[in-house]
Design a protein around this motif. Structure first.
Motif, PDB file in Angstrom:
ATOM      1  N   ASN A 203       0.981   4.304  13.487  1.00 20.23           N
ATOM      2  CA  ASN A 203       2.176   4.363  12.633  1.00 20.23           C
ATOM      3  C   ASN A 203       3.122   3.205  12.944  1.00 20.23           C
ATOM      4  N   ALA A 204       3.288   2.896  14.227  1.00 14.15           N
ATOM      5  CA  ALA A 204       4.169   1.792  14.616  1.00 14.15           C
ATOM      6  C   ALA A 204       3.604   0.466  14.104  1.00 14.15           C
ATOM      7  N   THR A 205       2.281   0.297  14.173  1.00 13.13           N
ATOM      8  CA  THR A 205       1.643  -0.934  13.684  1.00 13.13           C
ATOM      9  C   THR A 205       1.845  -1.074  12.175  1.00 13.13           C
ATOM     10  N   LEU A 206       1.678   0.036  11.440  1.00 14.83           N
ATOM     11  CA  LEU A 206       1.864  -0.001   9.991  1.00 14.83           C
ATOM     12  C   LEU A 206       3.290  -0.386   9.627  1.00 14.83           C
ATOM     13  N   ARG A 207       4.249   0.182  10.354  1.00  9.60           N
ATOM     14  CA  ARG A 207       5.656  -0.143  10.089  1.00  9.60           C
ATOM     15  C   ARG A 207       5.933  -1.614  10.409  1.00  9.60           C
ATOM     16  N   ARG A 208       5.347  -2.097  11.509  1.00  7.05           N
ATOM     17  CA  ARG A 208       5.551  -3.501  11.868  1.00  7.05           C
ATOM     18  C   ARG A 208       4.927  -4.402  10.812  1.00  7.05           C
ATOM     19  N   ASN A 209       3.715  -4.059  10.366  1.00 11.83           N
ATOM     20  CA  ASN A 209       3.071  -4.851   9.312  1.00 11.83           C
ATOM     21  C   ASN A 209       3.958  -4.919   8.074  1.00 11.83           C
ATOM     22  N   ARG A 210       4.507  -3.765   7.669  1.00 13.32           N
ATOM     23  CA  ARG A 210       5.367  -3.743   6.476  1.00 13.32           C
ATOM     24  C   ARG A 210       6.588  -4.642   6.673  1.00 13.32           C
ATOM     25  N   THR A 211       7.206  -4.549   7.842  1.00 16.84           N
ATOM     26  CA  THR A 211       8.395  -5.366   8.124  1.00 16.84           C
ATOM     27  C   THR A 211       8.057  -6.854   8.053  1.00 16.84           C
ATOM     28  N   ILE A 212       6.910  -7.226   8.607  1.00 20.12           N
ATOM     29  CA  ILE A 212       6.499  -8.638   8.596  1.00 20.12           C
ATOM     30  C   ILE A 212       6.263  -9.113   7.166  1.00 20.12           C
ATOM     31  N   LEU A 213       5.602  -8.283   6.362  1.00 19.28           N
ATOM     32  CA  LEU A 213       5.351  -8.651   4.964  1.00 19.28           C
ATOM     33  C   LEU A 213       6.669  -8.771   4.196  1.00 19.28           C
ATOM     34  N   ARG A 214       7.573  -7.832   4.431  1.00 19.77           N
ATOM     35  CA  ARG A 214       8.858  -7.846   3.731  1.00 19.77           C
ATOM     36  C   ARG A 214       9.658  -9.100   4.109  1.00 19.77           C
ATOM     37  N   GLN A 215       9.663  -9.432   5.412  1.00 20.08           N
ATOM     38  CA  GLN A 215      10.423 -10.597   5.850  1.00 20.08           C
ATOM     39  C   GLN A 215       9.807 -11.901   5.330  1.00 20.08           C
ATOM     40  N   ALA A 216       8.467 -11.894   5.192  1.00 23.11           N
ATOM     41  CA  ALA A 216       7.792 -13.096   4.703  1.00 23.11           C
ATOM     42  C   ALA A 216       7.935 -13.238   3.194  1.00 23.11           C
ATOM     43  N   SER A 217       8.271 -12.149   2.512  1.00 25.20           N
ATOM     44  CA  SER A 217       8.307 -12.166   1.059  1.00 25.20           C
ATOM     45  C   SER A 217       9.433 -11.278   0.538  1.00 25.20           C
ATOM     46  N   PRO A 218      10.686 -11.702   0.797  1.00 28.41           N
ATOM     47  CA  PRO A 218      11.822 -10.838   0.416  1.00 28.41           C
ATOM     48  C   PRO A 218      11.868 -10.547  -1.085  1.00 28.41           C
ATOM     49  N   GLN A 219      11.357 -11.481  -1.893  1.00 35.96           N
ATOM     50  CA  GLN A 219      11.368 -11.260  -3.344  1.00 35.96           C
ATOM     51  C   GLN A 219      10.116 -10.507  -3.810  1.00 35.96           C
TER      52      GLN A 219
ATOM     53  N   PHE B 225      -3.778  -0.841   7.449  1.00 31.02           N
ATOM     54  CA  PHE B 225      -3.073  -0.811   6.175  1.00 31.02           C
ATOM     55  C   PHE B 225      -3.097   0.630   5.673  1.00 31.02           C
ATOM     56  N   THR B 226      -2.224   0.925   4.718  1.00 31.88           N
ATOM     57  CA  THR B 226      -2.129   2.324   4.271  1.00 31.88           C
ATOM     58  C   THR B 226      -3.070   2.638   3.124  1.00 31.88           C
ATOM     59  N   HIS B 227      -3.312   1.673   2.246  1.00 27.77           N
ATOM     60  CA  HIS B 227      -4.190   1.942   1.114  1.00 27.77           C
ATOM     61  C   HIS B 227      -4.623   0.636   0.459  1.00 27.77           C
ATOM     62  N   LEU B 228      -5.587   0.773  -0.438  1.00 27.89           N
ATOM     63  CA  LEU B 228      -6.119  -0.383  -1.157  1.00 27.89           C
ATOM     64  C   LEU B 228      -5.751  -0.283  -2.628  1.00 27.89           C
ATOM     65  N   TYR B 229      -5.652  -1.427  -3.272  1.00 27.94           N
ATOM     66  CA  TYR B 229      -5.529  -1.443  -4.727  1.00 27.94           C
ATOM     67  C   TYR B 229      -6.501  -2.480  -5.280  1.00 27.94           C
TER      68      TYR B 229
ATOM     69  N   GLY C 283     -11.378  -7.253 -10.039  1.00 29.52           N
ATOM     70  CA  GLY C 283     -12.159  -7.137  -8.806  1.00 29.52           C
ATOM     71  C   GLY C 283     -11.467  -7.612  -7.544  1.00 29.52           C
ATOM     72  N   ASN C 284     -10.177  -7.953  -7.651  1.00 27.54           N
ATOM     73  CA  ASN C 284      -9.444  -8.311  -6.435  1.00 27.54           C
ATOM     74  C   ASN C 284      -8.997  -7.049  -5.703  1.00 27.54           C
ATOM     75  N   THR C 285      -9.016  -7.100  -4.391  1.00 23.06           N
ATOM     76  CA  THR C 285      -8.585  -5.963  -3.584  1.00 23.06           C
ATOM     77  C   THR C 285      -7.344  -6.327  -2.778  1.00 23.06           C
ATOM     78  N   TYR C 286      -6.262  -5.621  -3.071  1.00 22.97           N
ATOM     79  CA  TYR C 286      -5.027  -5.780  -2.308  1.00 22.97           C
ATOM     80  C   TYR C 286      -4.989  -4.740  -1.197  1.00 22.97           C
ATOM     81  N   HIS C 287      -4.565  -5.168  -0.023  1.00 18.86           N
ATOM     82  CA  HIS C 287      -4.337  -4.263   1.100  1.00 18.86           C
ATOM     83  C   HIS C 287      -2.839  -4.004   1.187  1.00 18.86           C
ATOM     84  N   PHE C 288      -2.477  -2.722   1.191  1.00 18.54           N
ATOM     85  CA  PHE C 288      -1.055  -2.376   1.220  1.00 18.54           C
ATOM     86  C   PHE C 288      -0.654  -1.755   2.543  1.00 18.54           C
ATOM     87  N   CYS C 289       0.574  -2.088   2.974  1.00 18.22           N
ATOM     88  CA  CYS C 289       1.250  -1.367   4.041  1.00 18.22           C
ATOM     89  C   CYS C 289       2.475  -0.740   3.377  1.00 18.22           C
ATOM     90  N   TYR C 290       2.309   0.489   2.936  1.00 20.37           N
ATOM     91  CA  TYR C 290       3.330   1.184   2.150  1.00 20.37           C
ATOM     92  C   TYR C 290       3.575   0.427   0.850  1.00 20.37           C
TER      93      TYR C 290
END
Ligand SMILES: [Zn+2]
Length: 124
Positions: free
Chosen positions: A49-65, A85-89, A94-101
């Motif tokens: 859970n801590a890793t997932l939250r950290r991943n989300r924070t890193i993604l958010r900081q890298a891409s505020p918009q 990651f939390t889920h796939l889209y 045929g592209n696969t996105y990895h999501f952290c929340y």
């Protein structure tokens, strides 16, 4: 009236000392192992859970918009752990996105990553 006591592991009737919790060394060991496994599972969940939250924070900081192309290495150096990651889209193309929340990424050629925000249409 004397209340009957039962083994915490197997439920068998306990005799003798009233402070006993288990009927046998085997039951004591089984209960100990079950407890240890449960603790290990909970520690694992806390870590992930801590890793997932950290991943989300890193993604958010890298891409505020919510839409940015960035080198994969930049995210790695920031500490993003690509194993979690939390889920796939999957898109229709045929592209696969990895999501952290609510933040996701698509691996692009040349070691680049496209970061996106979760969109309501991705729910299906
Ligand atoms: Zn027992």
């Amino acid at each position: 009236m004397k209340e009957e006591k039962h083994c915490s592991q197997c439920g068998g009737t306990l005799s003798g000392r009233s402070d006993k919790r288990f009927c046998s060394n085997q039951c004591r060991a089984q209960a100990h192992n079950a407890k240890r496994q449960q603790n290990e599972g909970e520690q694992l969940m806390v870590r992930i859970n801590a890793t997932l939250r950290r991943n989300r924070t890193i993604l958010r900081q890298a891409s505020p918009q919510g839409k940015t192309t960035i080198y994969r290495q930049v995210l790695e150096m920031a500490g993003l752990d690509f194993r979690y990651f939390t889920h796939l889209y999957r898109t229709k193309t045929g592209n696969t996105y990895h999501f952290c929340y609510d933040y996701g990424y698509l691996l692009l050629p040349e070691e680049k990553v496209l970061i996106v925000n979760w969109q309501p249409y991705m729910e299906k």
